[in-house]
Design a protein around this motif. Sequence first.
Motif, PDB file in Angstrom:
ATOM      1  N   MET A 260       0.817  -1.218   0.000  1.00 42.41           N
ATOM      2  CA  MET A 260       0.000   0.000   0.000  1.00 42.41           C
ATOM      3  C   MET A 260       0.853   1.271   0.000  1.00 42.41           C
ATOM      4  O   MET A 260       0.327   2.378   0.126  1.00 42.41           O
ATOM      5  CB  MET A 260      -0.950  -0.014   1.211  1.00 42.41           C
ATOM      6  CG  MET A 260      -2.071  -1.029   1.053  1.00 42.41           C
ATOM      7  SD  MET A 260      -3.012  -1.288   2.565  1.00 42.41           S
ATOM      8  CE  MET A 260      -3.974   0.214   2.630  1.00 42.41           C
ATOM      9  N   GLY A 261       2.160   1.094  -0.093  1.00 44.94           N
ATOM     10  CA  GLY A 261       3.039   2.263  -0.226  1.00 44.94           C
ATOM     11  C   GLY A 261       3.476   2.867   1.098  1.00 44.94           C
ATOM     12  O   GLY A 261       3.893   4.015   1.162  1.00 44.94           O
ATOM     13  N   PHE A 262       3.403   2.085   2.174  1.00 49.74           N
ATOM     14  CA  PHE A 262       3.748   2.615   3.498  1.00 49.74           C
ATOM     15  C   PHE A 262       5.206   2.346   3.906  1.00 49.74           C
ATOM     16  O   PHE A 262       5.552   2.544   5.068  1.00 49.74           O
ATOM     17  CB  PHE A 262       2.849   1.997   4.576  1.00 49.74           C
ATOM     18  CG  PHE A 262       1.438   2.530   4.597  1.00 49.74           C
ATOM     19  CD1 PHE A 262       1.186   3.894   4.531  1.00 49.74           C
ATOM     20  CD2 PHE A 262       0.354   1.666   4.730  1.00 49.74           C
ATOM     21  CE1 PHE A 262      -0.108   4.382   4.572  1.00 49.74           C
ATOM     22  CE2 PHE A 262      -0.950   2.142   4.768  1.00 49.74           C
ATOM     23  CZ  PHE A 262      -1.176   3.505   4.691  1.00 49.74           C
ATOM     24  N   ALA A 263       6.040   1.863   2.972  1.00 49.75           N
ATOM     25  CA  ALA A 263       7.390   1.418   3.358  1.00 49.75           C
ATOM     26  C   ALA A 263       8.151   2.492   4.157  1.00 49.75           C
ATOM     27  O   ALA A 263       8.676   2.221   5.237  1.00 49.75           O
ATOM     28  CB  ALA A 263       8.182   0.995   2.130  1.00 49.75           C
ATOM     29  N   GLU A 264       8.180   3.712   3.610  1.00 51.58           N
ATOM     30  CA  GLU A 264       8.952   4.773   4.287  1.00 51.58           C
ATOM     31  C   GLU A 264       8.370   5.110   5.647  1.00 51.58           C
ATOM     32  O   GLU A 264       9.099   5.305   6.627  1.00 51.58           O
ATOM     33  CB  GLU A 264       8.932   6.045   3.435  1.00 51.58           C
ATOM     34  CG  GLU A 264      10.074   6.101   2.459  1.00 51.58           C
ATOM     35  CD  GLU A 264      10.056   7.402   1.676  1.00 51.58           C
ATOM     36  OE1 GLU A 264       9.672   8.442   2.238  1.00 51.58           O
ATOM     37  OE2 GLU A 264      10.421   7.356   0.498  1.00 51.58           O
TER      38      GLU A 264
ATOM     39  N   GLU B  32       9.196   2.428   8.137  1.00 49.44           N
ATOM     40  CA  GLU B  32      10.595   2.494   8.557  1.00 49.44           C
ATOM     41  C   GLU B  32      10.814   3.641   9.539  1.00 49.44           C
ATOM     42  O   GLU B  32      11.475   3.488  10.570  1.00 49.44           O
ATOM     43  CB  GLU B  32      11.481   2.657   7.326  1.00 49.44           C
ATOM     44  CG  GLU B  32      12.873   2.168   7.578  1.00 49.44           C
ATOM     45  CD  GLU B  32      13.770   2.347   6.377  1.00 49.44           C
ATOM     46  OE1 GLU B  32      13.306   2.163   5.238  1.00 49.44           O
ATOM     47  OE2 GLU B  32      14.954   2.692   6.593  1.00 49.44           O
ATOM     48  N   ARG B  33      10.221   4.769   9.222  1.00 48.03           N
ATOM     49  CA  ARG B  33      10.382   5.932  10.110  1.00 48.03           C
ATOM     50  C   ARG B  33       9.820   5.618  11.504  1.00 48.03           C
ATOM     51  O   ARG B  33      10.450   5.897  12.521  1.00 48.03           O
ATOM     52  CB  ARG B  33       9.668   7.120   9.448  1.00 48.03           C
ATOM     53  CG  ARG B  33       9.304   8.257  10.329  1.00 48.03           C
ATOM     54  CD  ARG B  33      10.288   9.415  10.245  1.00 48.03           C
ATOM     55  NE  ARG B  33      10.153  10.293  11.382  1.00 48.03           N
ATOM     56  CZ  ARG B  33       9.285  11.298  11.422  1.00 48.03           C
ATOM     57  NH1 ARG B  33       8.507  11.562  10.386  1.00 48.03           N
ATOM     58  NH2 ARG B  33       9.218  12.066  12.499  1.00 48.03           N
TER      59      ARG B  33
ATOM     60  N   ILE C  13      12.669  -6.257   6.679  1.00 49.72           N
ATOM     61  CA  ILE C  13      13.016  -7.282   7.675  1.00 49.72           C
ATOM     62  C   ILE C  13      14.476  -7.087   8.109  1.00 49.72           C
ATOM     63  O   ILE C  13      14.797  -7.102   9.299  1.00 49.72           O
ATOM     64  CB  ILE C  13      12.772  -8.694   7.100  1.00 49.72           C
ATOM     65  CG1 ILE C  13      11.274  -8.979   7.115  1.00 49.72           C
ATOM     66  CG2 ILE C  13      13.524  -9.769   7.894  1.00 49.72           C
ATOM     67  CD1 ILE C  13      10.866 -10.163   6.284  1.00 49.72           C
ATOM     68  N   GLY C  14      15.346  -6.871   7.117  1.00 52.03           N
ATOM     69  CA  GLY C  14      16.764  -6.658   7.422  1.00 52.03           C
ATOM     70  C   GLY C  14      16.977  -5.431   8.292  1.00 52.03           C
ATOM     71  O   GLY C  14      17.876  -5.410   9.138  1.00 52.03           O
ATOM     72  N   LYS C  15      16.132  -4.426   8.096  1.00 52.00           N
ATOM     73  CA  LYS C  15      16.342  -3.184   8.845  1.00 52.00           C
ATOM     74  C   LYS C  15      15.742  -3.202  10.250  1.00 52.00           C
ATOM     75  O   LYS C  15      16.264  -2.583  11.149  1.00 52.00           O
ATOM     76  CB  LYS C  15      15.716  -2.019   8.070  1.00 52.00           C
ATOM     77  CG  LYS C  15      16.554  -1.600   6.864  1.00 52.00           C
ATOM     78  CD  LYS C  15      15.887  -0.443   6.161  1.00 52.00           C
ATOM     79  CE  LYS C  15      16.710   0.006   4.974  1.00 52.00           C
ATOM     80  NZ  LYS C  15      15.931   0.827   4.052  1.00 52.00           N
ATOM     81  N   VAL C  16      14.597  -3.874  10.409  1.00 51.11           N
ATOM     82  CA  VAL C  16      13.905  -3.707  11.696  1.00 51.11           C
ATOM     83  C   VAL C  16      13.994  -4.899  12.648  1.00 51.11           C
ATOM     84  O   VAL C  16      13.715  -4.743  13.836  1.00 51.11           O
ATOM     85  CB  VAL C  16      12.423  -3.291  11.511  1.00 51.11           C
ATOM     86  CG1 VAL C  16      12.299  -2.093  10.597  1.00 51.11           C
ATOM     87  CG2 VAL C  16      11.574  -4.440  11.001  1.00 51.11           C
ATOM     88  N   LEU C  17      14.357  -6.080  12.131  1.00 50.22           N
ATOM     89  CA  LEU C  17      14.392  -7.244  13.029  1.00 50.22           C
ATOM     90  C   LEU C  17      15.829  -7.585  13.416  1.00 50.22           C
ATOM     91  O   LEU C  17      16.742  -7.445  12.609  1.00 50.22           O
ATOM     92  CB  LEU C  17      13.754  -8.459  12.348  1.00 50.22           C
ATOM     93  CG  LEU C  17      12.257  -8.365  12.018  1.00 50.22           C
ATOM     94  CD1 LEU C  17      11.780  -9.667  11.390  1.00 50.22           C
ATOM     95  CD2 LEU C  17      11.422  -8.068  13.252  1.00 50.22           C
TER      96      LEU C  17
END
Length: 430
Positions: A160-164, A167-168, A195-199
Amino acid sequence: MFAQFDLHERLLKAVAELNFVEPTPVQVEALPPALKGRDLRVTAQTGSGKTAAFVLPILNRLVDLTERRTHIRAVILLPTRELAQQTLKEVERFARYTYVKAGLVTGGEDFKVQAAMLRKVPDILIGTPGRLLEQLNAGNLELERVEVLALDEADRMLDMGFAEDVERLCNECASRQQTLLFSATTGGAALREIIGKVLKDPLHLMVNSVADLSENTRQQIITADHPAHKEQIVQWLLSNETYRKAIVFTNTRAMADRIYGHLVAMDYKVFVLHGDKDQKDRKHAIERLKQGGAKVLVATDVAARGLDVDGLDLVINFDLPHSGDEYVHRVGRTGRAGEQGLAISLICHTDWNRMSSIERYLKQQFERRVIKEVAGSYTGPKKVKASGKAASTKKKKTDKKGAAAKPAAKRKPASKPLASADGMAPLRKR
Ligand code: AMP
């Protein structure tokens, strides 16, 4: 038995009252490591009981709450308002014997009312990324001391385009000790990146892979000649199938409205849900469906996201979804908690190849069904390739240079059926 888990007795009492006797597979696998504080990446469908798999560990962490509330301790991020509302209800049901308070922040609700709720500082904050960021930017939200973060339907949030935004928000929860990420599908590169960034060193649990879809849900296709013929079939199915509640999926708002209009004219108790509907309409439609005031819902994907209605046992794909993942999302709404479900996709010649891609993705073939009363002339391509896709029977085109070199008189006249009469027309964009 839920007593097998290391859960606080207040939570076990609530779980027992809700008649949760046997934990579902995702609960069996996810609860023990989540209760120990481990980061999890879980692939599990809607309807698998995944909500309890992250809500219970969060509540278990907060249950001994004694000090005065000073900060938000847990955040649950999800893609849609409906899913957020349902999750809030689930949290409140499990937390009924605790002092834990949860709050909701989603789009479509009053900003100032939400700000006032945030001033009282809920222990658990449940919300959609866009509005949470707006509240954060307005200075109404402080996430620095959040201890646990759950991302539900993470694949959908990214679609749905919520990636940024996701992440923020994850970065804002800088001192969190645990992150639990749930998705219905294994997702693509975008999911892997987040996954790589937040887990941190996550345990990956794959429960209910897409291939399990068929266990409780029969999946059928019915071929159709054109959209008007599909409408006839929908009407026949809604009048003749045995079902408690049905959902008809379309890919566009206009088509949802059109089918809704025709069904209303035929005196069906029906509701329509799509992105043009305001929050009040959506709540009303969902409530009526839940209470049984309406038996049929016509909906687009986004509007129906996160819908959890008991007794939904018939899914009709008027339009075929664009991907296998979307198909899983739609069809995963039936056959829940061991009940039988039926999913029927209506297939015109322009849908055939996409349908066969979905079959390959799911590694199964849908049942071919013919309804004599509304049978049309299209029954599938004359020839199919090994992949299941339509094999072209068109004559090979001579390339332009070659064609130009030949005298026009010697060229074979183009035969009329080249266009599409045999159902081999190229996929039409919707
Ligand atoms: P979910 O996949 O979390 O949306 O859950 C689907 C439905 O199953 C919800 O209505 C839950 O309340 C219900 N549910 C989840 N776990 C259990 C369980 N162990 N026993 C009975 N019902 C459950």
